[in-house]
Each structure stands twice: as structure tokens, then as C-alpha cells.
Scaffold this motif. Sequence first.
Motif, mmCIF file in Angstrom:
data_model
loop_
_atom_site.group_PDB
_atom_site.id
_atom_site.type_symbol
_atom_site.label_atom_id
_atom_site.label_comp_id
_atom_site.label_asym_id
_atom_site.label_seq_id
_atom_site.Cartn_x
_atom_site.Cartn_y
_atom_site.Cartn_z
ATOM 1 N N ASN A 169 -60.253 16.612 -17.521
ATOM 2 C CA ASN A 169 -61.434 15.801 -17.814
ATOM 3 C C ASN A 169 -61.673 14.901 -16.615
ATOM 4 O O ASN A 169 -60.806 14.100 -16.261
ATOM 5 N N LEU A 170 -62.837 15.033 -16.003
ATOM 6 C CA LEU A 170 -63.155 14.263 -14.810
ATOM 7 C C LEU A 170 -64.245 13.252 -15.123
ATOM 8 O O LEU A 170 -65.229 13.573 -15.816
ATOM 9 N N SER A 171 -64.067 12.040 -14.614
ATOM 10 C CA SER A 171 -65.052 10.985 -14.797
ATOM 11 C C SER A 171 -64.984 10.048 -13.600
ATOM 12 O O SER A 171 -64.136 10.205 -12.719
ATOM 13 N N LYS A 172 -65.873 9.069 -13.591
ATOM 14 C CA LYS A 172 -65.899 8.074 -12.523
ATOM 15 C C LYS A 172 -65.403 6.757 -13.107
ATOM 16 O O LYS A 172 -65.833 6.350 -14.188
ATOM 17 N N GLU A 173 -64.482 6.101 -12.394
ATOM 18 C CA GLU A 173 -63.965 4.816 -12.852
ATOM 19 C C GLU A 173 -63.689 3.939 -11.633
ATOM 20 O O GLU A 173 -62.936 4.344 -10.732
ATOM 21 N N GLU A 186 -52.663 11.172 -15.960
ATOM 22 C CA GLU A 186 -53.913 10.635 -15.437
ATOM 23 C C GLU A 186 -53.780 10.305 -13.955
ATOM 24 O O GLU A 186 -52.736 9.828 -13.509
ATOM 25 N N GLN A 226 -62.614 8.772 -8.504
ATOM 26 C CA GLN A 226 -62.626 9.945 -9.381
ATOM 27 C C GLN A 226 -61.428 9.843 -10.308
ATOM 28 O O GLN A 226 -60.287 9.789 -9.853
ATOM 29 N N LYS A 227 -61.677 9.801 -11.611
ATOM 30 C CA LYS A 227 -60.601 9.780 -12.594
ATOM 31 C C LYS A 227 -60.400 11.201 -13.102
ATOM 32 O O LYS A 227 -61.359 11.890 -13.454
ATOM 33 N N VAL A 242 -68.489 14.624 -13.109
ATOM 34 C CA VAL A 242 -68.204 14.157 -14.459
ATOM 35 C C VAL A 242 -68.328 15.360 -15.378
ATOM 36 O O VAL A 242 -69.394 15.977 -15.461
ATOM 37 N N GLY A 243 -67.240 15.724 -16.029
ATOM 38 C CA GLY A 243 -67.248 16.866 -16.929
ATOM 39 C C GLY A 243 -65.852 17.401 -17.153
ATOM 40 O O GLY A 243 -64.855 16.793 -16.738
ATOM 41 N N LYS A 244 -65.792 18.544 -17.804
ATOM 42 C CA LYS A 244 -64.517 19.155 -18.165
ATOM 43 C C LYS A 244 -64.353 20.475 -17.423
ATOM 44 O O LYS A 244 -65.296 21.255 -17.300
#
Length: 95
Positions: A42-46, A64, A50-51, A75-77
Motif C-alpha cells: 500500500n503506497l501513500s504520501k506522508e 512500514e 513515499q510511505k 498512491v495506490g495498491k
Amino acid sequence: MFQNKRYITKGVCENINPLLQIFMWQCIDSMPNPKDYLQVFNLSKEAGKQKIIHMQEEPAYKHEYLINSGTSFFVGKIYVIDDEFHSTMLLASEY
């Protein structure tokens, strides 16, 4: 598992930075055995980074990462599936 030929789909090729692809393959390579045939990212911005949350179901595993991507964020899977003959990285929307 995950010691066979590796492939990426068109969606991964067009949307995921190659350095990020390599990082995810390395996450799988460095995780403890046994490995599930399905790896989930699972990728996101934090906080401007890049998280990446790397998970599998059996046995339960979750790790993580927060990295400087140096490029645009995704951002997505993402799934990585091993079918004993190939390992394929694909966007969840391509499943």
C-alpha cells in the motif's frame, strides 16, 4: 518463492518509478521465510515522503517504510504474485 523470473505489468511500468519497483522487490527478498504467494504494497504520501506498507496474510507480516522518493508520489495498491514459474508485479486495478 520469488526466486523465479520477474515481470511487471504495463500499469506498473507506466506509473511506478523503476527505483521504487526495485525497492519493493528488495523488500520481498529481504523478508523472512516463509513467504506467501501474494505480497501487498500500500503506497501513500506522508510528510512529503513515499510511505510503503508491505504486507502478507499467511504467515502474518507487516512492515512500514517511509522513504524519500525523489520523484512523483504513487498512491495506490500494488500486488506481487508468485505462481511458482513467474513473479509478477501489478497494480491492484489490473488484477
